[in-house]
Design a protein around this motif. Structure first.
Motif, PDB file in Angstrom:
ATOM      1  N   LYS A   1      -3.359   1.728  -4.062  1.00 38.28           N
ATOM      2  CA  LYS A   1      -2.974   2.825  -3.166  1.00 38.28           C
ATOM      3  C   LYS A   1      -2.708   2.304  -1.757  1.00 38.28           C
ATOM      4  N   CYS A   2      -3.538   1.371  -1.306  1.00 39.51           N
ATOM      5  CA  CYS A   2      -3.327   0.790   0.021  1.00 39.51           C
ATOM      6  C   CYS A   2      -2.040  -0.037   0.060  1.00 39.51           C
ATOM      7  N   LEU A   3      -1.770  -0.764  -1.023  1.00 41.38           N
ATOM      8  CA  LEU A   3      -0.510  -1.515  -1.087  1.00 41.38           C
ATOM      9  C   LEU A   3       0.687  -0.572  -1.032  1.00 41.38           C
ATOM     10  N   GLU A   4       0.578   0.563  -1.708  1.00 40.41           N
ATOM     11  CA  GLU A   4       1.669   1.544  -1.679  1.00 40.41           C
ATOM     12  C   GLU A   4       1.879   2.077  -0.269  1.00 40.41           C
ATOM     13  N   ALA A   5       0.772   2.353   0.437  1.00 39.57           N
ATOM     14  CA  ALA A   5       0.869   2.862   1.800  1.00 39.57           C
ATOM     15  C   ALA A   5       1.496   1.821   2.723  1.00 39.57           C
ATOM     16  N   LEU A   6       1.101   0.566   2.570  1.00 39.32           N
ATOM     17  CA  LEU A   6       1.646  -0.506   3.396  1.00 39.32           C
ATOM     18  C   LEU A   6       3.122  -0.744   3.086  1.00 39.32           C
ATOM     19  N   ARG A   7       3.470  -0.706   1.815  1.00 38.88           N
ATOM     20  CA  ARG A   7       4.864  -0.909   1.429  1.00 38.88           C
ATOM     21  C   ARG A   7       5.760   0.176   2.024  1.00 38.88           C
ATOM     22  N   ALA A   8       5.279   1.416   1.973  1.00 38.17           N
ATOM     23  CA  ALA A   8       6.071   2.527   2.494  1.00 38.17           C
ATOM     24  C   ALA A   8       6.226   2.437   4.013  1.00 38.17           C
ATOM     25  N   LYS A   9       5.154   2.074   4.715  1.00 42.28           N
ATOM     26  CA  LYS A   9       5.190   2.065   6.174  1.00 42.28           C
ATOM     27  C   LYS A   9       5.965   0.875   6.721  1.00 42.28           C
ATOM     28  N   HIS A  10       5.779  -0.292   6.111  1.00 42.75           N
ATOM     29  CA  HIS A  10       6.356  -1.519   6.654  1.00 42.75           C
ATOM     30  C   HIS A  10       7.614  -1.976   5.922  1.00 42.75           C
ATOM     31  N   GLY A  11       8.018  -1.242   4.881  1.00 41.87           N
ATOM     32  CA  GLY A  11       9.214  -1.633   4.138  1.00 41.87           C
ATOM     33  C   GLY A  11       9.074  -2.991   3.484  1.00 41.87           C
ATOM     34  N   LEU A  12       7.926  -3.247   2.888  1.00 43.25           N
ATOM     35  CA  LEU A  12       7.636  -4.562   2.322  1.00 43.25           C
ATOM     36  C   LEU A  12       8.419  -4.803   1.039  1.00 43.25           C
ATOM     37  N   ALA A  13       8.902  -6.020   0.879  1.00 44.03           N
ATOM     38  CA  ALA A  13       9.550  -6.424  -0.373  1.00 44.03           C
ATOM     39  C   ALA A  13       8.460  -6.860  -1.345  1.00 44.03           C
ATOM     40  N   LEU A  14       7.805  -5.867  -1.912  1.00 47.64           N
ATOM     41  CA  LEU A  14       6.585  -6.107  -2.682  1.00 47.64           C
ATOM     42  C   LEU A  14       6.588  -5.234  -3.933  1.00 47.64           C
ATOM     43  N   GLU A  15       6.251  -5.832  -5.072  1.00 49.82           N
ATOM     44  CA  GLU A  15       6.093  -5.054  -6.306  1.00 49.82           C
ATOM     45  C   GLU A  15       4.956  -5.658  -7.118  1.00 49.82           C
ATOM     46  N   TRP A  16       4.438  -4.881  -8.053  1.00 46.73           N
ATOM     47  CA  TRP A  16       3.310  -5.360  -8.851  1.00 46.73           C
ATOM     48  C   TRP A  16       3.394  -4.819 -10.272  1.00 46.73           C
ATOM     49  N   THR A  17       2.736  -5.539 -11.159  1.00 42.94           N
ATOM     50  CA  THR A  17       2.674  -5.174 -12.576  1.00 42.94           C
ATOM     51  C   THR A  17       1.217  -5.198 -13.009  1.00 42.94           C
ATOM     52  N   ARG A  18       0.780  -4.133 -13.677  1.00 43.45           N
ATOM     53  CA  ARG A  18      -0.610  -4.063 -14.161  1.00 43.45           C
ATOM     54  C   ARG A  18      -0.703  -4.650 -15.568  1.00 43.45           C
ATOM     55  N   PHE A  19      -1.819  -5.324 -15.821  1.00 35.15           N
ATOM     56  CA  PHE A  19      -2.089  -5.879 -17.143  1.00 35.15           C
ATOM     57  C   PHE A  19      -3.447  -5.363 -17.644  1.00 35.15           C
ATOM     58  N   PRO A  20      -3.543  -5.024 -18.929  1.00 33.76           N
ATOM     59  CA  PRO A  20      -4.815  -4.535 -19.472  1.00 33.76           C
ATOM     60  C   PRO A  20      -5.785  -5.661 -19.811  1.00 33.76           C
ATOM     61  N   TRP A  21      -5.409  -6.853 -19.608  1.00 35.60           N
ATOM     62  CA  TRP A  21      -6.226  -8.033 -19.875  1.00 35.60           C
ATOM     63  C   TRP A  21      -6.275  -8.895 -18.612  1.00 35.60           C
ATOM     64  N   PRO A  22      -7.236  -9.810 -18.504  1.00 29.65           N
ATOM     65  CA  PRO A  22      -8.375 -10.003 -19.407  1.00 29.65           C
ATOM     66  C   PRO A  22      -9.396  -8.890 -19.217  1.00 29.65           C
ATOM     67  N   SER A  23     -10.061  -8.525 -20.287  1.00 26.73           N
ATOM     68  CA  SER A  23     -11.057  -7.453 -20.206  1.00 26.73           C
ATOM     69  C   SER A  23     -11.882  -7.421 -21.485  1.00 26.73           C
ATOM     70  N   HIS A  24     -13.025  -6.770 -21.383  1.00 26.24           N
ATOM     71  CA  HIS A  24     -13.885  -6.564 -22.548  1.00 26.24           C
ATOM     72  C   HIS A  24     -13.170  -5.703 -23.586  1.00 26.24           C
ATOM     73  N   ALA A  25     -12.489  -4.653 -23.109  1.00 26.24           N
ATOM     74  CA  ALA A  25     -11.797  -3.749 -24.035  1.00 26.24           C
ATOM     75  C   ALA A  25     -10.712  -4.487 -24.814  1.00 26.24           C
TER      76      ALA A  25
END
Length: 383
Positions: A25-49
């Protein structure tokens, strides 16, 4: 226009998804305010599940997938599963935490860097008023040493069982971690001078310097690698006459961390000894709940660095909205500042996030708040 910076977000176990959620959420706020060339991808691993579903902590090509990113943001690992129910799925630490070592070694993240500065609002565990001046950077050699996992067990489970654990130290890794420590000491001194936060350290010959590097070994008992570290330290220190030097045995260092932590600046230690010292430094600077951690590869731009808070997965409070995301947010700020090597706008965003989290900590240290409430307050500051 700067190239888009890509982050692999790996929430992990326990409270990891909760605190990472606030970081995003903070990255989203920073990207919107500063026009950052930033993106991210979530991964379900590594994890216990993921391990419970697939029989492994992550896919076979996990490192190959992660190498395509500029950085990895990790929430937490180490959830063993429901320990109160022995019939359910349990994982030993050696399995649940193994992806950490795989990433560190696979991407040659040879620096583990943990700042320990007692910020306003953070809990001061030491009664001495001078503890307010704690401001050190503990640098742990992260690629070899005691954690190379070479060894084995012979005649396992019998009265004649033998376990061997080998330590491996190379001059190349020794030189680069020590030289990195001196470079960081210089950089920290320059930053403090800009902020009018000068410090004073005395050299062996009586001169006064703005910075210091303390080498930690156990050379009186572990003499072979201890002597190599000491000799490399002495040789490299000649290249940095503006930096004071100091040496401590690890047991004495632990004692002095408690007695006079304000006397340290940059500390360089081996993998295992640095692991212990970084946790101690974290507590002295407010506890695991405010301590960031970075696993860095400063030499190969094609290898991603990995950023994680020092706290664990805390499965006892997972899913209850009680986890404090402060350490995760400080870690995210460090990640952005590191990525500022590729895009200066990210460095500025990292400083903005650090200042917002620090201000929130100073103003709300006596209030009990939930995970999302803290995250929302910091996002409001960023906006």
């Amino acid at each position: 226009m700067a190239d888009t910076i890509r982050i692999a977000v790996t929430p992990g176990d326990g409270i990891g998804p909760e605190v990472v959620g606030e970081a995003v959420k903070c990255l989203e706020a920073l990207r919107a305010k500063h026009g950052l060339a930033l993106e991210w991808t979530r991964f379900p691993w590594p994890s216990h599940a993921w391990h419970e579903d697939h029989g492994e902590s992550w896919p076979e090509d996990a490192l190959e997938q992660l190498q395509k990113f500029d950085a990895i943001l990790l929430g937490a690992l180490g959830d063993p599963g429901p320990v109160d129910d022995p019939e359910r799925y349990l994982l030993p630490d050696s399995i649940s935490l193994s992806p950490l070592l795989d990433m560190r070694k696979g991407f040659d993240q040879w620096v583990c860097e943990r700042p320990a500065r007692l910020l306003p609002g953070a809990r001061q565990y030491l009664a001495d008023d001078r503890a307010r001046d704690i401001d050190m950077l503990v640098i742990r050699e992260n690629s070899e040493g005691e954690y190379v996992s070479q060894g084995g067990r012979l005649r396992k489970g019998t009265p004649d069982e033998v376990a061997t654990q080998m330590e491996v130290f190379t001059r190349k890794a020794t030189d680069r971690i020590i030289r990195y420590g001196f470079e960081q000491a210089r950089a920290r001194a320059a930053d403090r001078i800009k902020e009018s936060r000068t410090r004073s350290f005395r050299t062996i010959d009586g001169r006064t310097c703005e910075s210091q590097v303390c080498l930690v070994t156990k050379r009186n008992a572990l003499r072979h690698w201890g002597d190599m570290y000491t000799e490399a330290f002495e040789e490299i220190s000649r290249e940095y006459p503006d930096v004071a030097i100091h040496h401590e045995l690890v047991d004495a260092a632990c004692m002095k961390f408690v007695q006079s932590p304000w006397a340290f600046d940059v500390v360089v230690a081996s993998n295992l000894q640095g692991d212990i010292l970084t946790d101690l430094a974290a507590v002295l600077s407010g506890g695991m709940g405010v301590a960031p951690s970075c696993n860095l590869n400063p030499t190969d731009p094609d290898m991603p660095s990995m950023f994680e808070p020092t706290h664990g997965s805390a499965p006892d409070i997972a899913g209850q909205g009680l986890a404090d995301p402060t350490a995760m947010l400080f870690t995210t700020a460090r990640m952005l500042e590191w990525l500022g090597r590729k895009d200066p706008n990210l460095a500025a965003a990292g400083k903005a996030l650090f200042q917002a989290v620090a201000a929130d900590l100073a103003e709300n240290s006596t209030r009990q708040r939930g995970t999302q409430e803290i995250g929302a307050a910091i996002c409001a500051r960023l906006a």
